[in-house]
Write an enzyme that holds these catalytic residues in place. Structure first.
Site, short mmCIF file in Angstrom:
data_model
loop_
_atom_site.label_atom_id
_atom_site.label_comp_id
_atom_site.label_asym_id
_atom_site.label_seq_id
_atom_site.Cartn_x
_atom_site.Cartn_y
_atom_site.Cartn_z
N PHE A 1 0.84 -1.20 0.00
CA PHE A 1 0.00 0.00 0.00
C PHE A 1 0.88 1.25 0.00
CE2 PHE A 1 -2.34 3.28 2.46
CZ PHE A 1 -3.28 3.58 1.48
N GLN A 2 0.59 2.18 -0.89
CA GLN A 2 1.34 3.42 -1.06
C GLN A 2 2.83 3.15 -1.32
OE1 GLN A 2 0.22 6.19 2.14
NE2 GLN A 2 -1.46 6.90 0.84
#
Lengths: 563, 159
Positions: A112-113
């Site tokens: 994530f990210q």
């Protein structure tokens, strides 16, 4: 001393004397922000977009000569920052950018990210680091600051995985470091300098071509000494405005696409060009095959790769401009005869008289150039001037009465719209004692308008003067000149109410439609102590002149435009 | 300006990302890498990168200056042809029914030998100057090679 990675970041910033950092928190930098919460040594300004954090750090650096610091999270936090990094890179602005990264075990898993941040920043930083262990973090941070400010300055990016910000390791922060593979040349080659001195002594039509390197090397006083000593006619690039005083009799003005006729003719007719920290940008040279055809060239630059990149150079001098200037001045103190330049100076002075930098003022409407001049009459050099990018930027560069460095903040190389307002906030944090005026356009200001909130929340009262012509003016000008006036996607007739917009954020707004209302609006804005949008309705079809068309020769300028 | 071939050696800190800095420098400017050879310098923290490239004089000058500018780079050597020993290596795979003795003789003529003989294929290898390796590859064409693998160039100053 044992510290966590996050504590190391704080301690390193303290050791480097950082007073303000600009940033935006997020998942990967939570641990660092936790330490920011606990400390009281430097101020953190929360911007409303990462791009603005970068431009603010950049503006801070340009207004002080110190390293600007910005802090962003991984993924989109970092990608939002890229424009700001590239802007600083192109203008060689010292900056340290710290980004969070997903935890080490997640790297490469599309976490994530997660984004390959060092892969993205590699071509737009002076150097970058992906931190691999907490043990190496102190030295990486030290190197980052050292690299950012030494040699040819530039942004350095440090990407720190989240797990490393939580791990503990030994912290020792060196005062000084040397790097085996990085040793900038600061002292110019003495033999080349002697040859250059001889060339200057024998030149009949020399010109000093001063670039942003004179600002970065803090060499303005030395350039002034050289100019006073020799009386050599001088031109400044966009980045060098203020190195000489606007009142200097030896300054021919800005050079290049929107430079003065005299400056461009001096470049074209010179027999010796002395380039001081300038890099022969295409906006300066015009058509290369016609550029400085009669001149030998002395090029002083700290970056060897700048020399010989665009034009062939007769006297290359790699070194720090301040150091080289001291030697040039010493060598020219004796045996230089300023009188021999008198007919050359006379000729250039005639050029200035025949084709001065000018515009046709109007009683009925507000000319944008008049606004710049009026603000200049009001503040002279007692303000920091920032700009966005476009026509207003060129008018500010042409007509503002500059005097001194660190007071002119503009995105020269990359030409980043949206730069001016956040950069002005950075400059204001650096120089709370001076008014900070951002000349902007109705196009540019909307590219970082959310920063009104930052300025209000953090009490950073900068004054934005919108030269509002309801156009993307510079593009409109090119379409008028070179595309038969087919105005494609440049009409900005639909606009927000800038006054209400400023007020909605808690700032000061004023619309100015009459000349007599301009100065009272600025005075009221200053008195309000708030961030201001002063929306000045200017002549719609005004052009930036003179102009060298792209690919044209410097001596072939468009001097006026008839409808 | 005319295009020249040039071999450039780069001595650089052996750290992650350094090869990407070098190749990015070429890619971003549209310069060509003809061949590339990288290996650690024994007993040191450095790697030796040999790059075979081409361009006009200004491009070559920029390549060298830009390589110097990379922070982890210690040294850049521009090899002048007359003072340099250059070698590259090639391995070639042939069907077993081709003449083993012919291939063996050719390999020997170009500083090489038969590296392997298997059930279905013969592998020959040579190490020589780039121009001679090219000649070798031309000479063996008639033995219907099924696969050719070449290394990049490595270069060293004579003195």
């Amino acid at each position: 001393m044992q510290l966590t990675g996050s504590q190391m970041v704080i301690e390193a910033l303290k050791a480097e004397g950082v007073k303000v950092a600009f940033g935006y928190p997020g998942g990967a930098v939570l641990n660092i922000y936790d330490e920011i919460y606990k400390q009281n040594d430097f101020r953190h300004i929360l911007t409303r977009h990462e791009q603005a954090a970068l431009h603010a750090a950049d503006g801070y650096a340009r207004a002080t000569g110190e390293v600007g610091v910005a802090l962003v999270t991984s993924g989109p936090g970092f990608t939002n920052a890229v424009t700001g990094i590239a802007t600083a890179y192109t203008d060689s602005i010292p900056m340290v950018v710290i980004s969070g990264q997903v935890a080490t075990p997640l790297i490469g898993t599309d976490g994530f990210q997660e984004i390959d941040a060092v892969g993205i920043s590699r071509p737009c930083t002076k150097h970058n680091f992906l931190v691999k262990s907490v043990e190496e973090l102190p030295l990486v941070l030290k190197k980052a600051f050292y690299l950012a400010r030494s040699g040819r300055p530039g942004p350095v990016h440090v990407d720190i995985p989240k797990d490393i910000t939580a791990e503990t390791g030994p912290f020792a922060y060196p005062d000084e470091i040397t790097m085996q593979t990085y040793k900038p040349h600061t002292r110019g080659n003495p033999r080349q300098i002697q040859k250059a001195i001889a060339a200057i002594k024998s030149a009949r039509q020399p010109v000093l071509y001063v670039g942003g390197g004179a600002v970065l090397s803090q060499a303005a006083e030395l350039v002034r000494t050289l100019v006073d000593l020799t009386g050599i006619p001088t031109v400044e690039t966009l980045m060098a405005r203020g190195v000489l005083s606007a009142t200097s009799e030896h300054l021919l003005g800005m050079v290049g696409m929107h430079g003065t006729y005299a400056a461009n003719m001096a470049m074209s007719e010179a027999d010796l060009m002395i380039a001081l920290g300038a890099r022969f940008d295409d906006r300066v040279t015009g058509r290369l095959s016609e550029f400085a055809k009669h001149a030998e060239i002395i090029h002083v630059d700290i970056d060897p790769s700048s020399i010989g990149k665009i034009v062939e150079v007769d006297y290359p001098i790699v070194g720090d401009l301040s150091q080289v200037l001291k030697e040039l001045i010493a060598g020219l103190s004796d045996g230089f005869e300023p009188e021999r330049l008198s007919s050359w100076r006379q000729r250039l002075s005639n050029y200035s008289t025949i084709h001065p930098l000018t515009y046709e003022d109007s009683a009925a409407s507000i000319k944008p150039q008049w606004v710049v001049e009026e603000v200049g009459r009001c503040f002279s050099a007692e303000a920091v001037i920032t700009t966005d990018v476009g026509q207003h930027q060129m008018w500010a560069a042409q007509f503002y009465p500059f005097d001194g460095i660190h007071k002119w903040v503009t995105s020269g190389g990359l030409g980043t719209m949206g730069f001016g307002f956040p950069a002005a906030m950075g400059a204001k944090c650096a120089r709370p004692d001076l008014p900070v005026i951002n000349f902007t356009g109705d196009g540019s200001i909307l590219m970082n308008i959310q920063e009104l909130m930052t300025a209000v929340a953090n009490d950073v009262p900068v004054i934005n003067i919108i030269l509002n012509n309801n156009y993307l003016g510079m593009v409109r000008q090119w379409q008028t000149f070179f595309y038969d006036n087919r105005l494609s996607e440049v009409n900005l007739e639909k606009q927000p109410d800038f006054v209400k917009l400023a007020e909605a954020f808690g700032g000061f707004g004023r619309r100015v439609t009459e000349k007599r209302d301009l100065l009272p609006a600025i005075e009221d804005a200053l008195k309000s102590g708030k961030v201001a949008l002063i929306d000045v309705v200017v002549e719609r079809m005004e052009h930036v002149l003179p102009m060298v068309p792209t690919g044209g020769s410097l001596f072939n300028m468009i001097l006026e435009h008839k409808e | 300006m005319k295009t020249e071939r040039r071999v450039v050696s780069v001595v650089t800190l052996n750290e992650h990302g350094v090869l990407s800095r070098i190749s990015g420098l070429f890619a971003g400017r549209g310069y060509n890498i003809e061949s590339l050879t990288v290996a650690p310098v024994p007993g040191s923290e450095f790697s030796h990168v040999s790059i075979e490239t081409q361009g006009n004089q200004r491009v070559l000058e920029q390549i060298v200056k830009q390589l110097h500018k990379l922070i982890p780079v210690l040294k850049v050597i521009e090899h002048e042809a007359e003072n340099t020993i250059e070698k590259e290596m090639a391995m070639v795979k042939f069907p077993i029914n081709e003449s083993l003795s012919d291939i063996d003789a050719l390999c020997r003529a170009y500083n090489g030998k038969i590296a392997n003989v298997g059930a279905d294929f013969i592998v020959g290898m040579v190490t020589d100057e780039p121009r001679r390796v090219a000649n070798f590859l031309k000479a063996v064409e008639k033995y219907r090679p099924t696969e050719v693998v070449k290394s990049g160039v490595v270069a060293m100053e004579r003195e």
